[in-house]
Design an enzyme around this catalytic site. Structure first.
Site, PDB file in Angstrom:
ATOM      1  N   LYS A   1       0.914  -1.245  -0.159  1.00  0.00           N
ATOM      2  CA  LYS A   1      -0.105  -0.091  -0.168  1.00  0.00           C
ATOM      3  C   LYS A   1       1.210   1.597  -0.397  1.00  0.00           C
ATOM      4  CE  LYS A   1      -3.939   1.024   0.638  1.00  0.00           C
ATOM      5  NZ  LYS A   1      -5.385   0.220  -0.385  1.00  0.00           N
TER       6      LYS A   1
ATOM      7  N   GLY B   1     -25.096   2.400   2.525  1.00  0.00           N
ATOM      8  CA  GLY B   1     -24.151   2.962   1.457  1.00  0.00           C
ATOM      9  C   GLY B   1     -24.870   2.147   0.103  1.00  0.00           C
ATOM     10  N   VAL B   2     -25.524   3.258  -0.778  1.00  0.00           N
ATOM     11  CA  VAL B   2     -25.398   3.208  -1.799  1.00  0.00           C
ATOM     12  C   VAL B   2     -24.409   3.379  -2.732  1.00  0.00           C
ATOM     13  CG1 VAL B   2     -27.957   1.757  -1.493  1.00  0.00           C
ATOM     14  CG2 VAL B   2     -27.373   4.232  -1.330  1.00  0.00           C
ATOM     15  N   GLY B   3     -23.349   3.836  -3.297  1.00  0.00           N
ATOM     16  CA  GLY B   3     -22.517   3.833  -3.700  1.00  0.00           C
ATOM     17  C   GLY B   3     -22.234   3.166  -4.869  1.00  0.00           C
TER      18      GLY B   3
ATOM     19  N   VAL C   1     -20.206   0.482  -4.594  1.00  0.00           N
ATOM     20  CA  VAL C   1     -20.321  -1.055  -4.793  1.00  0.00           C
ATOM     21  C   VAL C   1     -22.250  -1.154  -4.354  1.00  0.00           C
ATOM     22  CG1 VAL C   1     -20.171  -3.299  -2.911  1.00  0.00           C
ATOM     23  CG2 VAL C   1     -17.765  -1.743  -4.938  1.00  0.00           C
TER      24      VAL C   1
HETATM   25  P1  NAD Z   1     -18.637   4.516  -2.131  1.00  0.00           P
HETATM   26  O1  NAD Z   1     -17.967   6.217  -2.453  1.00  0.00           O
HETATM   27  O2  NAD Z   1     -18.805   5.257  -3.902  1.00  0.00           O
HETATM   28  O3  NAD Z   1     -19.655   4.109  -1.545  1.00  0.00           O
HETATM   29  C1  NAD Z   1     -19.854   4.660  -0.704  1.00  0.00           C
HETATM   30  C2  NAD Z   1     -21.575   4.988  -0.222  1.00  0.00           C
HETATM   31  O4  NAD Z   1     -21.542   5.318   1.282  1.00  0.00           O
HETATM   32  C3  NAD Z   1     -21.474   6.517  -0.637  1.00  0.00           C
HETATM   33  O5  NAD Z   1     -22.172   6.844  -1.367  1.00  0.00           O
HETATM   34  C4  NAD Z   1     -21.560   7.734   0.685  1.00  0.00           C
HETATM   35  O6  NAD Z   1     -22.424   8.764   0.291  1.00  0.00           O
HETATM   36  C5  NAD Z   1     -21.921   6.604   1.340  1.00  0.00           C
HETATM   37  N1  NAD Z   1     -21.563   6.929   2.994  1.00  0.00           N
HETATM   38  C6  NAD Z   1     -20.904   7.356   3.406  1.00  0.00           C
HETATM   39  N2  NAD Z   1     -20.785   7.663   4.525  1.00  0.00           N
HETATM   40  C7  NAD Z   1     -21.991   6.692   5.203  1.00  0.00           C
HETATM   41  C8  NAD Z   1     -22.598   6.254   6.944  1.00  0.00           C
HETATM   42  N3  NAD Z   1     -22.686   7.021   7.312  1.00  0.00           N
HETATM   43  N4  NAD Z   1     -24.132   5.523   7.098  1.00  0.00           N
HETATM   44  C9  NAD Z   1     -24.559   5.456   5.144  1.00  0.00           C
HETATM   45  N5  NAD Z   1     -23.812   5.528   3.964  1.00  0.00           N
HETATM   46  C10 NAD Z   1     -22.341   5.978   3.902  1.00  0.00           C
HETATM   47  O7  NAD Z   1     -17.248   3.787  -2.675  1.00  0.00           O
HETATM   48  P2  NAD Z   1     -17.558   2.389  -2.627  1.00  0.00           P
HETATM   49  O8  NAD Z   1     -16.977   2.696  -4.035  1.00  0.00           O
HETATM   50  O9  NAD Z   1     -19.194   1.819  -3.292  1.00  0.00           O
HETATM   51  O10 NAD Z   1     -16.854   1.455  -1.761  1.00  0.00           O
HETATM   52  C11 NAD Z   1     -17.884   0.868  -0.408  1.00  0.00           C
HETATM   53  C12 NAD Z   1     -17.206   0.257   0.120  1.00  0.00           C
HETATM   54  O11 NAD Z   1     -16.544  -1.174   0.086  1.00  0.00           O
HETATM   55  C13 NAD Z   1     -16.080   0.978   1.282  1.00  0.00           C
HETATM   56  O12 NAD Z   1     -15.171   1.196   1.854  1.00  0.00           O
HETATM   57  C14 NAD Z   1     -14.472   0.537   0.151  1.00  0.00           C
HETATM   58  O13 NAD Z   1     -13.069   0.412   0.943  1.00  0.00           O
HETATM   59  C15 NAD Z   1     -15.363  -0.599  -0.461  1.00  0.00           C
HETATM   60  N6  NAD Z   1     -14.510  -1.299  -0.794  1.00  0.00           N
HETATM   61  C16 NAD Z   1     -14.715  -1.507  -2.726  1.00  0.00           C
HETATM   62  C17 NAD Z   1     -13.890  -1.888  -3.545  1.00  0.00           C
HETATM   63  C18 NAD Z   1     -14.337  -1.204  -4.892  1.00  0.00           C
HETATM   64  O14 NAD Z   1     -13.770  -2.338  -6.299  1.00  0.00           O
HETATM   65  N7  NAD Z   1     -15.020  -0.344  -5.437  1.00  0.00           N
HETATM   66  C19 NAD Z   1     -13.409  -2.875  -3.063  1.00  0.00           C
HETATM   67  C20 NAD Z   1     -12.643  -3.184  -2.024  1.00  0.00           C
HETATM   68  C21 NAD Z   1     -13.602  -2.825  -1.357  1.00  0.00           C
END
Ligand code: NAD
Length: 375
Positions: A103, A203-205, A207
């Site tokens: 990292k 969290g509906v971002g 992923v």
């Molecule tokens: P993202 O930022 O698109 O989604 C995260 C979502 O969580 C956002 O919509 C944000 O508004 C929301 N959020 C923030 N604080 C919150 C809370 N207190 N309550 C509810 N929702 C909240 O990120 P992502 O890429 O979807 O990743 C989500 C998680 O998965 C992260 O922890 C990331 O490290 C992990 N992850 C992602 C990947 C990937 O391929 N993107 C791979 C492995 C792990």
């Protein structure tokens, strides 16, 4: 660009243990988990201050993203790099990848520091490691930023599709989480069908929203929380998800809890509130305390699908890109195997009356030990 805003939001709220101990020497921090190498990079002209933590190269080059964060101290940055690099080793090892764990953390305000020269200088430092460490995107590091890094080194992956990379990994990550969730459901409910199951998605971002799509296709009932109103509206409109408050997500009478936002949401306060029998989500480091909260879940009869096992779709994608073996079909087949590995882990955990993440870590360690012999 999906990745940048994503990671920024997540990062801001991620509960990282930032209590670095200034008294502990670098070697004392490396020793407990056998970190191989820590590299410090400094460039006065661009303001670059980077720490690259290489935890293990036993299986192949150490791979893991670069995070830019305004750390309060260098010690805090070092602690973060060390912790995250080790996590990458386990994630890749259990996923059957021939990569190790590493990292990079860049210290400072991304808005003030990031520019072409800064990112290319960082690329030069990465190049100097001759492929021992391969970088990718992480918090505050966009696909565009990686393009600058790529100008100076080929040891960077997770590049935009437009330039031959694998692009955003959120879909494959969501699919892996879905597979892990089904395996955990099988263990908890005797069937892996999610039809009619109530799933609380935090969290509906990138992923989380894609996971919701898989869930509703299978006729699960989805409850969603997010800090973003627009993202909530979208999943409500497109997938008929029920919107719940940020704190209320823990109290929903759900069958499954899927943390897809922040790390460390499973703690002394939240675990007693959860009524679910399964936990499977995309977030990293879901257990606030690996030991204590893993035990707490097991004692409450909750089947916990280890985070680093089920969210490995992203590393699968970037590793395939780096080795030139990327194909969408192949990746989905690979992510589908998360189901089988998760099932094995959960069955062994039940037999041995121990926590699934301990079994998963042991399996990763065993693979590292046996393959390291071959090299
Ligand atoms: P993202 O930022 O698109 O989604 C995260 C979502 O969580 C956002 O919509 C944000 O508004 C929301 N959020 C923030 N604080 C919150 C809370 N207190 N309550 C509810 N929702 C909240 O990120 P992502 O890429 O979807 O990743 C989500 C998680 O998965 C992260 O922890 C990331 O490290 C992990 N992850 C992602 C990947 C990937 O391929 N993107 C791979 C492995 C792990």
């Amino acid at each position: 660009m999906e990745h940048s805003s994503i990671n920024q939001t997540t990062a801001i709220q991620e509960k990282v243990d930032r209590s670095a101990n200034h008294q502990v020497s670098v070697f004392d921090q490396m020793a407990p988990h056998d970190h191989e190498q820590i590299v410090h990079c400094f460039d006065k002209a661009t303001g670059l201050k980077a720490i690259v933590a290489i935890h293990s190269t036993a299986l192949g080059p150490a791979m893991g993203g670069t995070r830019i964060w305004n750390y309060t101290s260098d010690a805090e940055a070092l602690t973060d790099a060390i912790r995250l690099a080790r996590g990458m080793t386990y994630k890749s090892a259990i996923s059957g990848l021939n990569v190790g764990g590493g990292k990079a953390v860049l210290i400072g305000d991304p808005d003030q520091l990031k520019n072409e020269a800064y990112l290319r200088r960082f690329g030069q430092f990465i190049d100097g490691l001759n492929g021992k460490y391969v970088t990718a995107g992480d918090v505050n590091m966009t696909l565009r930023d990686l393009e600058y890094v790529r100008m100076e080194t080929r040891h960077v992956t997770g590049l935009p599709e437009a330039i031959g990379g694998s692009g955003s990994s959120s879909l494959i990550t969501a699919y892996g989480v879905y597979m892990g969730m089904k395996a955990a459901a099988k263990e908890a409910f005797g069937t892996d069908s999610l039809e009619g199951k109530k799933v609380a998605v935090q969290g509906v971002g990138a992923v989380g929203s894609k996971l919701v799509e898989y869930l509703v296709k299978e006729k699960a009932v989805v409850f969603a929380s997010d800090v973003s109103e627009s993202k909530l509206q979208r999943v409500s409109r497109e997938f008929s998800a029920h919107v719940v408050s940020l704190d209320g997500i823990y109290d929903i009478p759900a069958d499954i809890y899927a943390p897809c936002a922040l790390g460390a949401t499973l703690d002394d306060e939240t675990i007693p509130r959860l009524t679910c029998q399964v936990i499977a989500g995309g977030a990293n480091n879901q257990l606030a305390d690996e030991q204590q909260h893993g035990v707490m879940l097991r004692e409450r009869g909750v089947v916990y699908a280890p985070d680093f096992l089920v969210n490995a779709g992203g590393i699968m994608a970037v590793a395939a890109e780096y080795f030139g073996t990327y194909s969408k079909n192949y990746l989905f087949q690979k992510a589908e195997r998360i189901y089988d590995v998760c099932q094995t882990v959960l069955q062994q955990a039940a037999q041995q009356q121990t926590e699934p993440h301990q079994i998963a870590m042991k399996m990763a360690e065993e693979r590292i030990a046996s393959i390291a012999q071959l090299r």
